[in-house]
Design a protein around this motif. Structure first.
Motif: not given
Lengths: 334, 334, 334, 334
Positions: D168, D287, D293, D237, A110, A198-199, A168, D291, D269, D289, A224, A166, A195, A219-222
Motif C-alpha cells: 500500500d 512490527d 502480519r 504488509h 489495549w 502500526v500494529t 490501511d 495475525n 518509522i 501483530d 497513517h 488488512i 505510520p 483482521l490487521s489494522f495500520t
C-alpha cells in the motif's frame, strides 16, 4: 425540544458538536463545559462560532442539568463522569473509548487502564445497532477509524465473502485532537506520511469486535497520519473467498446499505473532500486483482461521521427525532 | 418557492450554488447547464452532491425557464447570455466581471475585451447596495478579492480616516477555478507563495470604484496564491489621517457593520478556517504602528461570500426572502 | 580544517548547520550540544542525518573547545553564553537576536529583556558588511525576515529612489522553531494564513537599522504564517520618488548585486521552491502601478539564507574559505 | 570527465538530473533537449537552476553526441530513441518503463502498447544488479514505486520468510510529472488521499518480476496520491512464514543491506522528510501483530532514488566513478 450539555466542549469534537447543533431544531445547548476555559466565551476558542453567547463553564457531572449529555472527554476521564450522569437519569452519548467494549478485559489490555466503572452501553454505530440505540441510556460513540473500517468491511463479513482483512487507513491530523504535539507540529507532519501504532492501535479490537458479531474475522489494522486536516480514507484489502467481480461486490454493498441515511455507495473512488464537514460515509472502488484481492475504499470526515456527527445521529435516534436532523447537508468540495 | 437555473454549473462556483441551494427552502433548482458534461449526472462532477438527481443540460439562454438564473460563466461569456435572459423577463445574478463596472471603458481597458452588450446592473455587495439589489433585474455579483478588500476598507473611507491603501491579498487556489493549469499544479503551488498580476489585477478597478463612491481613494492591490484550498485573507495596510488607537478603529467598524447579517468584527486576527464554507466575512486586527500605518485584516471563503454564497444572499434580497436563508450556518474549523 | 561546535544543536537551525556542514571540506564538527538530548545520537533527533556518529553533549560555554562556535540558542540565552566563548578566544556566529543591535536600548525595548552583556559585534549580512565580518570575532547572524526584507529594499534605499516601505512577509512554519505550539499545530495553521505580531514584530527595528545606515527610511513590517514548511516570500511595497519603469529598477538591482555569490535577480517572480534548501536569495518582480507604487519580491529559505546557511557563509568569510564552500548547490524544485 | 546528454530535460526528472549533475565532478552536461522549449534558457523552466547557461535544444537521438544519454522520456517514446543511441555507441540510462521487462509480452499487456524495438537491458536497481549494470550499455532505470517496494520486500523474499505481500504505497504529486491534470489540480488533490489504478498499476509486474527472480511471490499493489510534493512511503504488509520478532526482522534487513551506500535501516518509522531531496532509501518499522502480519515501511524521494538520483547512481557504476559521486548528501528535514 430537549436540553443538551457538552462535557469537554473546548476540543475539536466539542467544537463540532456546537457547530452542528447550532442548526438543530430540536435541541438547545444549555451547557458547554471546560475546566481550562471556564468563563471564556465559546467564540474565543471556536473562532467560527461568533454568534453564540455561550460561555464555557466548569460544571461537573453532578451538577449539569440536561436531557442528554455528550461526554467529549478522553478515555479514562469518561468512566469517572458517565456513571454519575446515568445515575441522575441523564442519557449519555460518550465519545471516548471507555464504553465501547463488550468485555472489560479487552479494554484494559489495549488501553492499559483499569476500568473503574463498567456499565451496559450500546455501541453507537446506527448501521448495526439502530434499534438498541433507540432505547439506550448510554451510547458508546464509535472511534473514527472503526467507523470507516467497519462500514467498509461489514457487507463482506455478513455475506461470508471474506474473512481476512488488512486495513490501511489514512487520517487527517485533526484526529489527534486540539493539543499540539511533536507529531502534529506542522513542519513535521506536512509533506509527510507517518505510520503510527502500526500494529497496536486501540481501534483494532473495536473493529474486530463489531465485525465478529456477524462472523469470525482475521483482521490487521495500520493507521497513517497524512497532511490533511479532516478525513479518514480507509483502504480495506481483502482476499475474496468467492470469485466475484467488481460489479457484483458493488451490488452487495448497495443492497446492504439500501435506505441508510448516511452511507452512499459511489461510482469510482470515494474522496475525502466529497464528505468534508458532513456526516456521510462514501464507499466505493471494489476492484479485484489477479490474486483475488479486493479493495474497498471508504471516506468519512473523522470529526463528523467519525465523531460528533455520529453522536448527534445517535441522539436523534435515542429521542425519536428525524435521524438526519441537523445533519442533512452535503460535504464541501473542493 | 421560486425556480432557479444555473448556467455554467460544472465549475466550482456552480458546485457551491448547488451545495448551498440544496437546503434553501424557497428555491428549486430546475436546470444546471454545462456544455462539456451534458447528460452527465451532477453527482459525477460534484462528488459531494450524491443525493441530487439533476443531470447537466446543454440549454441556452433562450430556452432556460426559471424565475432567476445564476450565470456562473467566465467574463466575456456572460455578456452573450445575460441580455437574452433579461429580455425574457428572467432576473439574473451574474458571477462574472462583465456587469460590475459603471463605465464600459474601465471594463474594456482592464479586461481587454470589447463589451458587446452593456446593461444597467447593480453591484451586488449588499453591505453597500442592499436597496438597489432588492429591485434589480440584473445583479453583478462582486469579485472575490473586492468583497474582502472593500469590506476591510469601507468604514475608514466612509469616515475619511484613510485614503491611501495597499491591499496585499492571499487567496486559496480554488479561486483559480476548476481548470488545471501550470500555476495550480500541486507540485508548483504547494509549499509556495506566488504573487501574480502584481500591479495589474482586474479586481483593482472594481475595488476602487466601490470605495470611491464614498470618498476618493488612492489604492494599490497585489494578490498572492497560497497553498490553501479556500479563502481569501486580505491584509489592508493604510496610513491613518487621524491619530486613532486600535480600540477606536474597532469601534468604528463595529458601528458601521452593526446589524449586517454576514459581517463579524472579531477579537484578534480573523482566520480563514473560521469562515471556511460559510458566507461570513470576519474583520479584525486594527493594529497601528509608529508610522501611523494601520492594518485591517478580513477573511472570507472565496467561493461563498466571495462568489456563490453572496450570489444567493443577493437572490434572497431580490425576492424578499430572509437574507440569511440557506446561508445561516457557521464556518468549519478546523 | 577548523573545528566547530554548535551550541543548541537539536533545533531546526542546529539541524541545518549539521546538514550543511556534512559536506564542508574545511570543517569538522567536534561538538553538538543539547541539554534535553544529552547522550542521544544526533540521528535520533535529526532523522535525515543517519550517517553521523555524533551524540548530543551537555557541554557549556566554558568547556567547549573549537575554533568557531555557532550559538543556535534563543534570544536571552545567547547573551549568557557568547561572552564566555569570546573571552576564551573562540570566534562566534550567534544566530539569536542578542547581538544584532547597535544600541542596547532598541534591543531592550523590542525584546523586553535587559541585556546583561553587550559586546561589539558585526551584523552578519555579507552583502552589507563583508569586510567587517572577515575580521570579526563575533558575528550577529541576521534574522530570517530581515535577510529577505533588507535585500529587497537595499538598492532602492542606496539610490534614494524610495524611503517609504510596507513589508508584507509570508513565512513557512519552520521559522517558528521545533517546539510545538497552538499556532503551529497542523489543523490550525494548514489551509490558513495567519498574520501575527502585525505591527510589533522584533525584526522591525533590525530591518530599519540596516537600511537606515545608508539613508533614512520609514518602514512598516507585517509577517504572516503560511502553510509552507520552509521559505520566506517578502512583498515589499514602496512608493517611488522617481518615475522609473520595471526594467530600470531591475537594472539597478542587477548592478547593485553584481558579483554577489548568493543573490540572483531573476526574470519574473521569485518562488520559494526555487530556493528551497539553498542559500540563495532570489529577487524579482519590480512592477510599478499607476500610483507609483513599486513591488519588489524576494524569496529565501528561512533556515538557510535566513539562518544556518548564512551563518556558514559568515564563517567562510571569517576564516578566509571560499565564500560558497559547503553552500554551492541550487534549490530544490519542485 | 564524461559528456552527458539529457533527452526530455524540461520535466521534473530532467530538472532533477540537471540539479544533481551540477555538482558531479566527473560529468559535463553537454545537451539538454526539449522540443517544447527549444531555444529557451534552462533557468526559465527550472527556476532553481539560475546559474547554468544551458539552453534547451531540439536535438534528436541521431545527432546528440555524448558518452552517456539519460532518456527522461515517457514510455512509448523511449523505444523510438534508445535503439538509435545504442547503435551509435552511446550508453543509455532510460528512465521510462520501456526496457524494464524481461519479456515483451508483460510490457505490452500492462502498457497497452506494442513494443517496436526490444533490446537487452539491465534493470537498474544497484542493490540487485550492480555487477551487470557496470558493464551494461542500456540500463532500464526502475520505476519509483518499484524502487521503494522492492527494497522493502527483498530481504524477506530472499530469506523465504514471506511470499505474500500487500503493498500500500503513498506517493507525492510530483510523481505524476510536470503536466497539469484534473488529478493534480491543487484544489482536487490537496486535503485529500486518492487511490488510483488500484489493482492495475503498471508498476505491479515490475515489482513482481524483480522479487520473483529470488523466490516466488504473490504480491498485490495499490498506490495512493497524497498531498505531498515529493516522496513515496511504502507500507508493505506481509504474513510471515516463520515466527519472527521485530528485532530479528530488523537484523535480517541490516545484514542484507550491509554496505549499501544508499539504503539505511533506521530505528523507528522512516519519514519522507528524512530522505527529501536525497538518494537514500530508509527502511524500518518491522512490527508484527497477532495475525503474524509484519509491516515493513520504506521511504524514498520519488524524483531522486525513485528516478534521477538512481539514474546517476547507475551512471556512476557504469563508468566506474565513486558510486556516491554527486549524491552523497543527506535529505532535507524539515
Amino acid at each position: 425540544m430537549i436540553s443538551v450539555g457538552i462535557i469537554g466542549a473546548s476540543g475539536y469534537t466539542g467544537g463540532e458538536l456546537l457547530r452542528l447543533l447550532e442548526n438543530h431544531r430540536e435541541v438547545e445547548v444549555v451547557s458547554a463545559t471546560s475546566r481550562q476555559y471556564s468563563g471564556v466565551p465559546v467564540s474565543r476558542v471556536h473562532p467560527h462560532l461568533q454568534d453564540t453567547d455561550l460561555k464555557f463553564e466548569d460544571v461537573g457531572a453532578g451538577e449539569i442539568d440536561a436531557d442528554l449529555v455528550f461526554t467529549a472527554t478522553p478515555h479514562g476521564a469518561s468512566m469517572k463522569i458517565v456513571p454519575q450522569l446515568i445515575e441522575r437519569g441523564i442519557r449519555v452519548v460518550d465519545l471516548s473509548g471507555d464504553y465501547r467494549f463488550d468485555d472489560t478485559e479487552t479494554y484494559e489490555e489495549w488501553y492499559g487502564i483499569e476500568h473503574e466503572s463498567p456499565l451496559d452501553a450500546v455501541y453507537g454505530l446506527p448501521e448495526i445497532h439502530r434499534e438498541e440505540i433507540a432505547s439506550a441510556d448510554l451510547v458508546a460513540n464509535p472511534g473514527c477509524f472503526p467507523t470507516g473500517a467497519i462500514l467498509a468491511c461489514l457487507p463482506l463479513v455478513y455475506e461470508k465473502i471474506a474473512d481476512t482483512f488488512i486495513i490501511d487507513s489514512k487520517t487527517g491530523v485533526s484526529g489527534a485532537g486540539v493539543k499540539p504535539t511533536a507529531l502534529t507540529h506542522y513542519p513535521h507532519c506536512s509533506d509527510n506520511v507517518i505510520p503510527y501504532n502500526v500494529t497496536g492501535h486501540r481501534h483494532t479490537p473495536e473493529i474486530r469486535q463489531e465485525l465478529s458479531r456477524l462472523n469470525p474475522v482475521r483482521l490487521s489494522f495500520t493507521p497513517h497520519l497524512v497532511p490533511v486536516t479532516r478525513g479518514i480514507l480507509t483502504t480495506a484489502h481483502t482476499f475474496l473467498l468467492e470469485d466475484l467481480k467488481q460489479g457484483e461486490i458493488a451490488d452487495i454493498f448497495r443492497g446492504f446499505y439500501d435506505g441508510e441515511p448516511f452511507v452512499r455507495v459511489v461510482e469510482g473512488i470515494p474522496g475525502l473532500s466529497a464528505v468534508r464537514g458532513s456526516n456521510f460515509c462514501h464507499i466505493g472502488c471494489f476492484d479485484v486483482d489477479d490474486n483475488q484481492r479486493a479493495v474497498i475504499v471508504s471516506a468519512i470526515d473523522n470529526l463528523v461521521k467519525g465523531a460528533s456527527g455520529q453522536a448527534i445521529q445517535n441522539m436523534n435516534i435515542m429521542f425519536g427525532f428525524r435521524e438526519v436532523e441537523g445533519l442533512d447537508f452535503p460535504g464541501m468540495y473542493p
